[in-house]
Every structure is written in structure tokens, then in C-alpha cells.
Design a protein around this motif. Structure first.
Motif, PDB file in Angstrom:
ATOM      1  N   THR A  56       0.828  -1.206   0.000  1.00  0.00           N
ATOM      2  CA  THR A  56       0.000   0.000   0.000  1.00  0.00           C
ATOM      3  C   THR A  56       0.864   1.259   0.000  1.00  0.00           C
ATOM      4  O   THR A  56       0.584   2.223  -0.718  1.00  0.00           O
ATOM      5  N   ILE A  59       2.058   1.846  -3.444  1.00  0.00           N
ATOM      6  CA  ILE A  59       0.987   2.416  -4.278  1.00  0.00           C
ATOM      7  C   ILE A  59       0.797   3.901  -3.947  1.00  0.00           C
ATOM      8  O   ILE A  59       0.594   4.739  -4.822  1.00  0.00           O
ATOM      9  N   GLN A  60       0.886   4.238  -2.654  1.00  0.00           N
ATOM     10  CA  GLN A  60       0.710   5.644  -2.255  1.00  0.00           C
ATOM     11  C   GLN A  60       1.846   6.519  -2.791  1.00  0.00           C
ATOM     12  O   GLN A  60       1.628   7.678  -3.151  1.00  0.00           O
ATOM     13  N   LEU A  65       0.503  10.391  -3.303  1.00  0.00           N
ATOM     14  CA  LEU A  65      -0.133  10.653  -2.013  1.00  0.00           C
ATOM     15  C   LEU A  65       0.903  10.751  -0.901  1.00  0.00           C
ATOM     16  O   LEU A  65       0.631  11.289   0.165  1.00  0.00           O
ATOM     17  N   LEU A  66       2.077  10.173  -1.146  1.00  0.00           N
ATOM     18  CA  LEU A  66       3.180  10.252  -0.195  1.00  0.00           C
ATOM     19  C   LEU A  66       4.418  10.693  -0.963  1.00  0.00           C
ATOM     20  O   LEU A  66       4.528  10.421  -2.166  1.00  0.00           O
ATOM     21  N   LYS A  85       1.695  20.992  -3.388  1.00  0.00           N
ATOM     22  CA  LYS A  85       0.497  20.190  -3.101  1.00  0.00           C
ATOM     23  C   LYS A  85      -0.518  20.323  -4.227  1.00  0.00           C
ATOM     24  O   LYS A  85      -1.198  19.373  -4.594  1.00  0.00           O
ATOM     25  N   LYS A  86      -0.610  21.549  -4.750  1.00  0.00           N
ATOM     26  CA  LYS A  86      -1.581  21.819  -5.812  1.00  0.00           C
ATOM     27  C   LYS A  86      -1.238  20.989  -7.054  1.00  0.00           C
ATOM     28  O   LYS A  86      -2.125  20.407  -7.695  1.00  0.00           O
ATOM     29  N   SER A  89      -1.976  17.384  -6.469  1.00  0.00           N
ATOM     30  CA  SER A  89      -3.427  17.166  -6.602  1.00  0.00           C
ATOM     31  C   SER A  89      -3.802  17.053  -8.072  1.00  0.00           C
ATOM     32  O   SER A  89      -4.622  16.215  -8.454  1.00  0.00           O
ATOM     33  N   ARG A  90      -3.209  17.930  -8.896  1.00  0.00           N
ATOM     34  CA  ARG A  90      -3.537  17.901 -10.323  1.00  0.00           C
ATOM     35  C   ARG A  90      -3.125  16.566 -10.937  1.00  0.00           C
ATOM     36  O   ARG A  90      -3.878  15.975 -11.725  1.00  0.00           O
ATOM     37  N   ARG A  92      -2.848  13.688  -9.402  1.00  0.00           N
ATOM     38  CA  ARG A  92      -3.793  12.654  -8.932  1.00  0.00           C
ATOM     39  C   ARG A  92      -5.124  12.753  -9.663  1.00  0.00           C
ATOM     40  O   ARG A  92      -5.782  11.754  -9.925  1.00  0.00           O
ATOM     41  N   ARG A  93      -5.504  13.981  -9.979  1.00  0.00           N
ATOM     42  CA  ARG A  93      -6.807  14.222 -10.593  1.00  0.00           C
ATOM     43  C   ARG A  93      -6.819  13.827 -12.068  1.00  0.00           C
ATOM     44  O   ARG A  93      -7.771  13.258 -12.562  1.00  0.00           O
ATOM     45  N   PHE A  98      -7.671   5.983  -9.142  1.00  0.00           N
ATOM     46  CA  PHE A  98      -7.495   5.095  -7.975  1.00  0.00           C
ATOM     47  C   PHE A  98      -8.677   4.142  -7.817  1.00  0.00           C
ATOM     48  O   PHE A  98      -9.832   4.557  -7.937  1.00  0.00           O
ATOM     49  N   ASP A 177      -5.543  -0.786  -5.128  1.00  0.00           N
ATOM     50  CA  ASP A 177      -5.021  -1.365  -3.893  1.00  0.00           C
ATOM     51  C   ASP A 177      -6.016  -2.407  -3.390  1.00  0.00           C
ATOM     52  O   ASP A 177      -7.105  -2.059  -2.952  1.00  0.00           O
TER      53      ASP A 177
ATOM     54  N   ALA B 302      -7.755  12.467  -2.206  1.00  0.00           N
ATOM     55  CA  ALA B 302      -6.991  11.418  -2.892  1.00  0.00           C
ATOM     56  C   ALA B 302      -7.234  11.444  -4.395  1.00  0.00           C
ATOM     57  O   ALA B 302      -6.314  11.211  -5.183  1.00  0.00           O
ATOM     58  N   VAL B 303      -8.474  11.723  -4.803  1.00  0.00           N
ATOM     59  CA  VAL B 303      -8.762  11.720  -6.240  1.00  0.00           C
ATOM     60  C   VAL B 303      -8.487  13.076  -6.877  1.00  0.00           C
ATOM     61  O   VAL B 303      -8.872  13.332  -8.007  1.00  0.00           O
ATOM     62  N   GLY B 304      -7.826  13.945  -6.128  1.00  0.00           N
ATOM     63  CA  GLY B 304      -7.298  15.151  -6.753  1.00  0.00           C
ATOM     64  C   GLY B 304      -7.954  16.458  -6.378  1.00  0.00           C
ATOM     65  O   GLY B 304      -7.608  17.503  -6.942  1.00  0.00           O
ATOM     66  N   THR B 306      -8.327  19.818  -4.534  1.00  0.00           N
ATOM     67  CA  THR B 306      -7.381  20.660  -3.798  1.00  0.00           C
ATOM     68  C   THR B 306      -8.058  21.128  -2.510  1.00  0.00           C
ATOM     69  O   THR B 306      -9.283  21.079  -2.394  1.00  0.00           O
ATOM     70  N   PHE B 387      -6.856   4.578   2.229  1.00  0.00           N
ATOM     71  CA  PHE B 387      -6.308   3.240   2.012  1.00  0.00           C
ATOM     72  C   PHE B 387      -6.541   2.342   3.218  1.00  0.00           C
ATOM     73  O   PHE B 387      -6.305   1.156   3.154  1.00  0.00           O
TER      74      PHE B 387
END
Lengths: 295, 390
Positions: A56, A59-60, A65-66, A85-86, A89-90, A92-93, A98, A177, B302-304, B306, B387
Motif C-alpha cells: 500500500t 501504491i501511495q 499521495l506520499l 500540493k496543488k 493534486s492535479r 492525482r486528478r 485510484f 489497492d 486522494a482523487v485530486g 485541492t 487506504f
């Protein structure tokens, strides 16, 4: 294997000596230990290993995410180290989808809204978002269930909504996961079939962390993770739970004997189910085959 | 400039369309928690009730104090020096100075006015009256808001406050005995209930029988059109010793300061408590909604999503609940107060459009303030939380 860094745009995921340590000094735990890995575009990787092996966390790390304690994680050619962070986030988006162990849907939203909201976050709104969400849910066989809330859907249906959500922004990489861990055998097979179709038809890069051996057939490559490190082959210390077919450490104390054989279980629940009808599980031919094939 | 304006309009339209056509997690979350939202809105309505009542009481009394002075239709109020003339600092002036006042340059008309509290028994109940004895020749100091009957009195007649009539079962055409002197009730006046006393209007001649011989409380002065108020005040104070001359506005302010001065901090304190109750109610709801759905916010992260996108959800929830609560409160509370006034006539509350606007703005402010703690909590939510198995 060569793990030199280079600008290869065909690689969806690259890890270079990635290490993740939780805690500090005396309390530190190395969850991922010096892992280097390349995953090509369109490749399906299954990461297996027992509970606590670091699947896990890995995967993170790949999912932005990490951040690694040391080493580099590169997604679609972009090193995640030092990103805001922004920007994470982009990524991940828009670049990663996931699928979690639990479907993790928003309870107040319907199936279609759960997919739509991810599109909205990426700037796709109104009729466009609704149409895309509806099409994805139809692909998942949920055309008739779009306006149902998670509580009105079965576990398998919820997981299919989660897969539709993961695909919503058309990411190149899908991270899953333990996607079958909470599903019964039939529904688990359904989810595996869906992931296989997505990989084949849409050419997505799929990385699945699991200790469900059924998923092995899906993979272009199977990686074995143990104590945070990737090993070349299976460890001899593991055996298959005859009830859920998950990998179990041989040193697990949840055991029982039947007809002179020792059976190991991942949980007491599996053991109880086994003991209710041991013949039904112990005499399943494929169990021994799997155990033999595993090594 | 016009390009910029069109740009701004186009941007705003786009934002509005985005809001309309995107899935509102905030609205769905609230719809999913109907009972919590209903209880919260109930709390906010009570908060609105408390705020409007307190502010409305202050407004009602403030207006009444103004009416008591400005309704007398005088340009200047003459009092004994250092006295405002209110309950707390009564003014006493010798009636004999009326002639002196009349002769002062710039003074066109002078009328004596008696205003004095008097405790009487009506229907075996002790009632405090505020006698208003005015000069019926000039009409200065007479009733300013008669809702039934005559608007002027003659000797032996009286106009009484409508809440006094309602409470004591008195009516126009009936009699009221004050200190063994009978008066015929000829009219009912409004906005003359001072909470601790009821105003009654009678002729100066009738009223002076309740005061010391040869004195009055005030003189009301009308100023010649060729003079400023300041000039005439100066003329009066330089011609007569031991008197003060003040404009109606200043006298009204002095009245308010003395009579309401002690109450205003209490009004404000209770209004603030009402507001804090509103913030607390919304805050508790938002905190509970946030914590109940902490994992779901983690999923969104997690899915993005902000942090600002998630803060917007919380703020939207806060604003929806608070504005809804304040709007419902603003609709429900005024008629509720009107109904209460039927049963408790002394319950004087005036609600103005400005108050409603203020309450609406408070609703928005309350929502913003109440969302601060949940937003801080959300900032700390780790997206990796998703998770962990539920």
C-alpha cells in the motif's frame, strides 16, 4: 535490470531507489526500502506480498499521495519530488485513477454523481460531465443503476462505480489497492475481468497491489514485495489460504488441521468458514496446484 | 473599460453556470442529513428570534423616546438647569417665567408642559402613569399618535395609552379615576407605553393639580423663522438663570441616554449572545458533518481535489444552513412577535427593513465564522486515510 535515470516518455512510472520511512530514530519503520522500478505505458503490473510488506505504501508513493523519504518517483516523465500540493493534486486528478480496497464512494451522492464529481474537479462540468459519467457507468454494466446511492448498491456494483470514477478523467495510470479484497469470489472475478478489459481495450498502465492470487493471470509482470523490498521470486515463507485464496505467512498462528494436513488462514473468519465445511475447501484441487505453482 | 466589464460579466456568468451545473457535494451532504440540518435551522431561528427581539426592543424604545420629544412639536425644550427632564432627573420650573420667556428675542410661542410619573390604582392593581399635561391653546406637547377617539382633550378628559386600555379593560367613553379625580377617556394613543409606565394626556390645568402649586416641568418654545435655534438658545440662557434650553434632537438624545443608557448594553449583550448561539449551532453542525465525512473528504483529496475546492464545500454547507436559518427566522419571527404582542401588549418590538438586512448579513457572516474550525480540520485530513479499510 538497469535502473539508470533517463528521459523515456514510454515509461508511465519510474522509481529510483525509492525509500519510505515512517516515524523517526528508534520508532522508525521502513515501509518501502530502496525500490527501483519501471512500468511501461500499457503494462499491467501486479505487486504481491503478504500483509505489511509495503504494497500500500508503494501504491501511495506512485499515486502522489506520499513523498519518498529518499529516492525519486517519476510519473509520466515528471519527478514528484519538490512539486507543490496543488500540482500533486492535479497529477492525482488528471493522470492517475485510484481503485481502493473499499469502494470509498461519497455516501450522499448517487452512482453517476460520484463519477461526475471527479470530472467536475478537473473542470469538466454540466452536460459533458453527466454524459461521460453515464457512458462509463454503462461500460461497467451499471446503466440501470446510475441514480442509486452507494447504500442501494451491492459491494460489486459499488466497486464498479469506483472503477468508473477512476477512469473518469481518462488517466494513463490506474492504481488499485486490493481491489478484490472485500468482494466475494464471483464479484472479485467480475472486477478482475473489468480491469483486464480496461487494460486491453484502453491501453492503460495498471498497477495492482494485492495478495489475491487470482489477479496474477491479469499481469504482464508480477512483483513480489517483502519487507519493503522487491524480490525476484516468491518467498518460501508463504502459503495460500484455502478459503479466500489469499497469501498467508506460514508462521501465521491461525491454523487448523484436517485429514493430517495443516491449513493456514489470513483471518479467523476464514478459519471458521473452513471449519464449517472443511471438505469443501480442503479438497479443492486447485488449491494444491496454486501452492505448488507459487514456488 | 467596456471590454473589462464584459469580461467580468462573462466570467461571473461562467462561475454561476459552473455552480449550477456541477454536482454540489455540499447540498447533497446536507440533503443526506435532513434531521441534523432541521435541528440546526431550528436553533438558528431561535437565535434570530433573540437577536431581532433585542434589537427590535431597542429600536422600539429608541423611536418612542424620539416621539416623546419630537412629537411635542416644539423647537426648544426649556428645563431647569442640569435636568434632562426624564424620570431620573426631573425638571421643575416656576410657571412665572413663562412671561419672561415670551419676551425673549426670537421666541414666538411658549407653552408649559407637565410630565410627571404618578402611581395609581386601577382595578386594584398598582399602575405607574406618566402624566402629560399640555397647553390645549397651542397644542404643543399633546398626543402624537392617537389611534382611536379624539386627538385633543378638554378639562376632565384624558387620552390613555392603548396597552393600558387593553390590559385594564378601559375604553373610549369610559372613566378613569386618578387620585380621586374622574376623567372621561376620549382617545387611545399608540407608542406611548414606556414599559415601566403608561403615558396619559390631559390638559395642563388638570395636570397641575397633581404637581406643586406654581410650577411646571418644561416650557416648550417655538422659534421665530428669522432666528436660528442656536441664537435663541443663547438668548434664553443669557436672559434667564438656572434654566437650560435644548433643541428637540438634543433633548431626545438626553432622554434616550438616560432611560435607555442602562438597557442598551444589555440589549447588545443579549443580541451578541443570540448571534453566538447561531454561530455555535452552525459550527456544531458543520463540525459534526465534517467529522462524519472525514474519510469522504480524504477520498476527494486522494482523487485530486485541492484544499480550496474542499473548503468551498464546507463554506457552501455553512452558508446554506446559516442563510436558510436566517431567512426562515426572518420570515417566521416578525409574525411570531406580532402574535406575542396580542397577548403581551407591553412587548414592544419594532422590526425595520434595515434590521432584516442586518440579520441577512449576519447569516452570511455566521456561516463564514462557523466554517473556520471544520476547514482547519479538513486541512489536516490525510488523503492516505482512504487506504485504510472502513
Amino acid at each position: 535490470m538497469d535502473f539508470e535515470q533517463h528521459d523515456d516518455i514510454d515509461r508511465a512510472v519510474e522509481l529510483y531507489h525509492a525509500t519510505k520511512v515512517y516515524g523517526s530514530k528508534h520508532t522508525s519503520v521502513v515501509a518501502v526500502n530502496d525500490v527501483s522500478l519501471h512500468v511501461e505505458l500499457g503494462e499491467i503490473i501486479v505487486i504481491m506480498g503478504p500483509s505489511g510488506s509495503g504494497k500500500t505504501t508503494l501504491i501511495q508513493l506512485i499515486g502522489a499521495l506520499l513523498t519518498p523519504t529518499s529516492g525519486d518517483v517519476i510519473i509520466n516523465g515528471r519527478n514528484l519530488n519538490g512539486l507543490s500540493k496543488k500540482e500533486l493534486s492535479r497529477i492525482r486528478r488528471e493522470e492517475i485513477g485510484f481503485v481502493f480496497q473499499s469502494p470509498n464512494l461519497l455516501s450522499a451522492l448517487t452512482a453517476i454523481q460520484n463519477v461526475e464529481v471527479v470530472l467536475n474537479l478537473a473542470g469538466v462540468k454540466g452536460a459533458n460531465a453527466r454524459y461521460r459519467a453515464e457512458q462509463l457507468l454503462k461500460q461497467m454494466g451499471l446503466g440501470e443503476r446510475v441514480n442509486h446511492r452507494p447504500s442501494q448498491l451491492s459491494g460489486g456494483e459499488q466497486q464498479r462505480v469506483a472503477i468508473a470514477r477512476a477512469l473518469a478523467n481518462n488517466p494513463q495510470i490506474i492504481l488499485a489497492d486490493e481491489p478484490t479484497a472485500n468482494l466475494d469470489s464471483k464479484t472479485g472475478h467480475e472486477v478482475i475481468r473489468l480491469l483486464r478489459n480496461i487494460a486491453k481495450e484502453q491501453g492503460k498502465t495498471i498497477i495492482i497491489a494485492t495478495h489475491d492470487l487470482r489477479i496474477r493471470d491479469l499481469a504482464d509482470r508480477v512483483l513480489w514485495l517483502e519487507d519493503g523490498k522487491i524480490s525476484v521470486r516468491w518467498s518460501d515463507g508463504f502459503i495460500i489460504d484455502p478459503v479466500c485464496l489469499m497469501l498467508v505467512n506460514r508462521s501465521s498462528e491461525i491454523v487448523t488441521t484436517y485429514e493430517g494436513k495443516t491449513f493456514h488462514f489470513c483471518t479467523r473468519k476464514c478459519k471458521e468458514r473452513f471449519e464449517e465445511n472443511p471438505a469443501a475447501y480442503a479438497n479443492r484441487g486447485f488449491w494444491e496446484d496454486l501452492n505448488e505453482n507459487m514456488h | 473599460m467596456s471590454v473589462l466589464s464584459f469580461g467580468a460579466i462573462s466570467y461571473n456568468v461562467e462561475v454561476v453556470m459552473d455552480v449550477i451545473f456541477m454536482v454540489s457535494v455540499a447540498r447533497r451532504n446536507l440533503a443526506h442529513e435532513k434531521s441534523k440540518v432541521a435541528v440546526s435551522i431550528g436553533g438558528i431561528v431561535l437565535s434570530v428570534f433573540l437577536i431581532l427581539t433585542m434589537v427590535g426592543l431597542n429600536e422600539a424604545f429608541s423611536t418612542m423616546m424620539d416621539d416623546m420629544i419630537t412629537g411635542a412639536d416644539a423647537d426648544l425644550w426649556i428645563t431647569s438647569e442640569g435636568a434632562s427632564g426624564s424620570f431620573h432627573s426631573p425638571s421643575l420650573l416656576p410657571i412665572s417665567i413663562q412671561d419672561n420667556l415670551t419676551q425673549i428675542e426670537g421666541v414666538s410661542e411658549v407653552s408649559p408642559l407637565i410630565r410627571t410619573p404618578l402611581s395609581v390604582k386601577i382595578n386594584d392593581e398598582k399602575v405607574l402613569l406618566y402624566l402629560n399635561g399640555y397647553d390645549i391653546e397651542t397644542g404643543l406637547g399633546g398626543p402624537w399618535s392617537v389611534i382611536e377617539g379624539k386627538s385633543e382633550v378638554e378639562n376632565g378628559e384624558i387620552i390613555i395609552d392603548r396597552t393600558l386600555a387593553q390590559k385594564q379593560g378601559l375604553e373610549v367613553g369610559g372613566n378613569l379615576t386618578i387620585a380621586e379625580k374622574d376623567f372621561r377617556i376620549v382617545g387611545l394613543s399608540d407608542r406611548t407605553n414606556l414599559m415601566i409606565a403608561y403615558m396619559v394626556f390631559m390638559t395642563f390645568d388638570d395636570a397641575k393639580t397633581f404637581l406643586l402649586e406654581g410650577v411646571t416641568n418644561y416650557f416648550l418654545v417655538k422659534v421665530d423663522s428669522g432666528y436660528t435655534l442656536a441664537e435663541v438658545i443663547n438668548n434664553i440662557e443669557s436672559s434667564l438663570t438656572d434654566v437650560s434650553a435644548n433643541t428637540s434632537t438634543d433633548t431626545a438624545q438626553a432622554y434616550k441616554d438616560e432611560i435607555l443608557g442602562g438597557f442598551i448594553p444589555i440589549f447588545y449583550l443579549l443580541s451578541t449572545i443570540g448571534l453566538l448561539v447561531g454561530i455555535q449551532v452552525i459550527g456544531v453542525l458543520l463540525y459534526s458533518l465534517t467529522m462524519d465525512k472525514a474519510k469522504e473528504y480524504g477520498i476527494l483529496k486522494a482523487v485530486g481535489a485541492t484544499n480550496p475546492q474542499i473548503y468551498r464545500i464546507v463554506l457552501e454547507q455553512a452558508l446554506i444552513v446559516s442563510i436558510l436559518g436566517f431567512v426562515i427566522g426572518s420570515i417566521v419571527v416578525p409574525p411570531l412577535i406580532s402574535i406575542m404582542q396580542i397577548y403581551v401588549p407591553e412587548f414592544l418590538v419594532t422590526i425595520t427593513p434595515n434590521m432584516m438586512l442586518g440579520v441577512s448579513l449576519l447569516g452570511i457572516l455566521t456561516g463564514i465564522v462557523a466554517s473556520v474550525i471544520p476547514v482547519k480540520k479538513i486541512a489536516g485530513i490525510d488523503p492516505a486515510l482512504v487506504f485504510k479499510e472502513a
